[in-house]
Design a protein around this motif. Structure first.
Motif, mmCIF file in Angstrom:
data_model
loop_
_atom_site.group_PDB
_atom_site.id
_atom_site.type_symbol
_atom_site.label_atom_id
_atom_site.label_comp_id
_atom_site.label_asym_id
_atom_site.label_seq_id
_atom_site.Cartn_x
_atom_site.Cartn_y
_atom_site.Cartn_z
ATOM 1 N N ARG A 30 0.842 -1.201 0.000
ATOM 2 C CA ARG A 30 0.000 0.000 0.000
ATOM 3 C C ARG A 30 0.880 1.255 0.000
ATOM 4 O O ARG A 30 0.592 2.223 -0.716
ATOM 5 N N ARG B 89 2.497 1.721 -3.431
ATOM 6 C CA ARG B 89 1.564 2.315 -4.397
ATOM 7 C C ARG B 89 1.487 3.820 -4.218
ATOM 8 O O ARG B 89 1.505 4.584 -5.196
ATOM 9 N N GLU B 90 1.376 4.260 -2.976
ATOM 10 C CA GLU B 90 1.297 5.696 -2.717
ATOM 11 C C GLU B 90 2.581 6.403 -3.154
ATOM 12 O O GLU B 90 2.534 7.479 -3.762
ATOM 13 N N ARG C 249 2.864 6.709 -6.944
ATOM 14 C CA ARG C 249 2.021 7.805 -7.451
ATOM 15 C C ARG C 249 2.677 9.158 -7.171
ATOM 16 O O ARG C 249 2.603 10.076 -8.004
ATOM 17 N N GLU C 250 3.358 9.263 -6.060
ATOM 18 C CA GLU C 250 4.014 10.509 -5.688
ATOM 19 C C GLU C 250 5.240 10.794 -6.545
ATOM 20 O O GLU C 250 5.532 11.944 -6.869
ATOM 21 N N HIS D 185 2.492 8.627 -13.536
ATOM 22 C CA HIS D 185 1.474 9.680 -13.566
ATOM 23 C C HIS D 185 0.060 9.129 -13.458
ATOM 24 O O HIS D 185 -0.749 9.639 -12.688
ATOM 25 N N ASP D 186 -0.250 8.114 -14.227
ATOM 26 C CA ASP D 186 -1.602 7.565 -14.282
ATOM 27 C C ASP D 186 -1.757 6.487 -13.211
ATOM 28 O O ASP D 186 -1.068 5.463 -13.250
ATOM 29 N N PRO D 187 -2.689 6.662 -12.250
ATOM 30 C CA PRO D 187 -2.866 5.647 -11.207
ATOM 31 C C PRO D 187 -3.179 4.261 -11.761
ATOM 32 O O PRO D 187 -2.849 3.249 -11.125
ATOM 33 N N HIS E 253 -1.754 2.793 -14.047
ATOM 34 C CA HIS E 253 -0.506 2.102 -14.383
ATOM 35 C C HIS E 253 0.197 1.535 -13.160
ATOM 36 O O HIS E 253 1.151 0.769 -13.293
ATOM 37 N N ILE E 254 -0.272 1.922 -11.969
ATOM 38 C CA ILE E 254 0.341 1.423 -10.736
ATOM 39 C C ILE E 254 -0.386 0.143 -10.336
ATOM 40 O O ILE E 254 -1.126 0.075 -9.350
ATOM 41 N N ASP E 255 -0.198 -0.889 -11.138
ATOM 42 C CA ASP E 255 -0.867 -2.164 -10.907
ATOM 43 C C ASP E 255 0.035 -3.101 -10.109
ATOM 44 O O ASP E 255 1.143 -2.743 -9.705
ATOM 45 N N GLU F 299 6.176 4.128 -18.484
ATOM 46 C CA GLU F 299 4.795 4.585 -18.664
ATOM 47 C C GLU F 299 4.502 4.973 -20.112
ATOM 48 O O GLU F 299 3.384 4.782 -20.594
#
Length: 286
Positions: free
Chosen positions: A170, A173-174, A177-178, A182-184, A186-188, A270
């Motif tokens: 978790r 993931r955060e 993103r930080e 850029h695109d959430p 893509h954070i798979d 990305e």
């Protein structure tokens, strides 16, 4: 305790890319660098240097397309990252210049090669090119720090104290993103597994040079052409891409700055298709 190899924690799709590479190793004193190569051994070499807390997997979506274009693609785990070992006392990019330069000579010879460097790897590649003229024939930077231009401080959270993997993921993931993507969407799970495996193997965690203007001071002295590919949403340069373009444009050896739409800091992941195309175009443009 010795950590298992990076491959131990990679998802199957990454292992398939790895299985199609040829492993190599270079040694310089106490520094041992693990390399992977794709493509025809007689083709023109292209070296890809990954970012901080990374490994060859920062280039996962690039190595095979670039090799298919007719390049011999060579990707190290830089000293103290991935499966490579840094000599005692190496704590930042400046300490890696000589072992990486020696490794490049072992891999590509004294004639040198084209080099693309992502983030920390771009800063390091610039330092190597300055210290060893001719070893880098053409340098392409991707999201490199060291220009003295920084967005607001990134709010990255610590994860090492967390015992449960789900809790760590978790936070990963955060943090991605930080900083990274850029695109959430893509954070798979796949991206998180790559990121987590790399972070766990970062043994050079006292790095500070990225926060300086070392690259801005170094690039004007380079003899090779320099180009850049940045994500237009690069979190490290939020609000400063215009200043970056102006700064680079004043350098006599700089060619072109390409911005990849809707891509963050980890631009070659990305925006892989655009990145691969633009990188090959820039390398052919000199």
């Amino acid at each position: 305790m010795t950590m298992p190899p990076l491959s131990h924690d990679l998802p199957p799709a990454a292992l398939r890319v790895l299985s199609r590479s040829r492993p190599r190793e270079t040694v310089h004193g106490d520094t041992r660098i693990a390399w992977h190569e794709w493509g025809d051994t007689g083709a023109k070499p292209l070296v890809l240097m990954h970012g901080g807390s990374g490994s060859w997997t920062h280039w996962l979506r690039n190595v095979e397309p670039l090799a298919a274009s007719g390049r011999l693609v060579l990707v190290p785990d830089l000293p103290g990252f991935g499966d490579s070992v840094a000599a005692p006392g190496i704590v930042d990019a400046d300490g890696m210049v000589e072992p990486v330069a020696a490794a490049l000579r072992q891999m590509v010879g004294v004639a040198g090669s084209d080099v693309a460097g992502f983030s920390f790897g771009g800063m390091l590649a610039g330092l190597v090119a300055a210290a060893h003229p001719g070893l880098v024939q053409h340098l392409v930077l991707a999201g490199a720090p060291g220009f003295g231009l920084r967005a607001e401080a990134l709010r990255l959270k610590d994860w090492r104290h967390l015992q449960e993997q789900a809790a760590r993921d978790r936070v990963h993931r955060e943090n991605m993103r930080e900083l990274m993507l850029h695109d959430p969407a893509h954070i798979d799970d796949f991206a998180v597994r790559l990121h987590a495996a790399n972070l766990a193997r970062d043994r050079v965690r006292r790095r500070r040079m990225a926060r300086t203007d070392i690259l801005a001071r170094t690039l004007p002295a380079l003899r090779c052409r320099v180009d850049g590919i940045w994500g237009e949403c690069d979190q490290l340069y939020a609000g400063h891409l215009g200043e970056l373009r102006e700064l680079l444009g004043r350098m006599p050896n700089f060619g072109e700055l390409v911005l990849v739409p809707q891509a963050g800091h980890w631009v070659q992941y990305e925006g892989a298709e655009t990145f691969n195309r633009e990188l090959l175009r820039l390398l052919d443009a000199r």
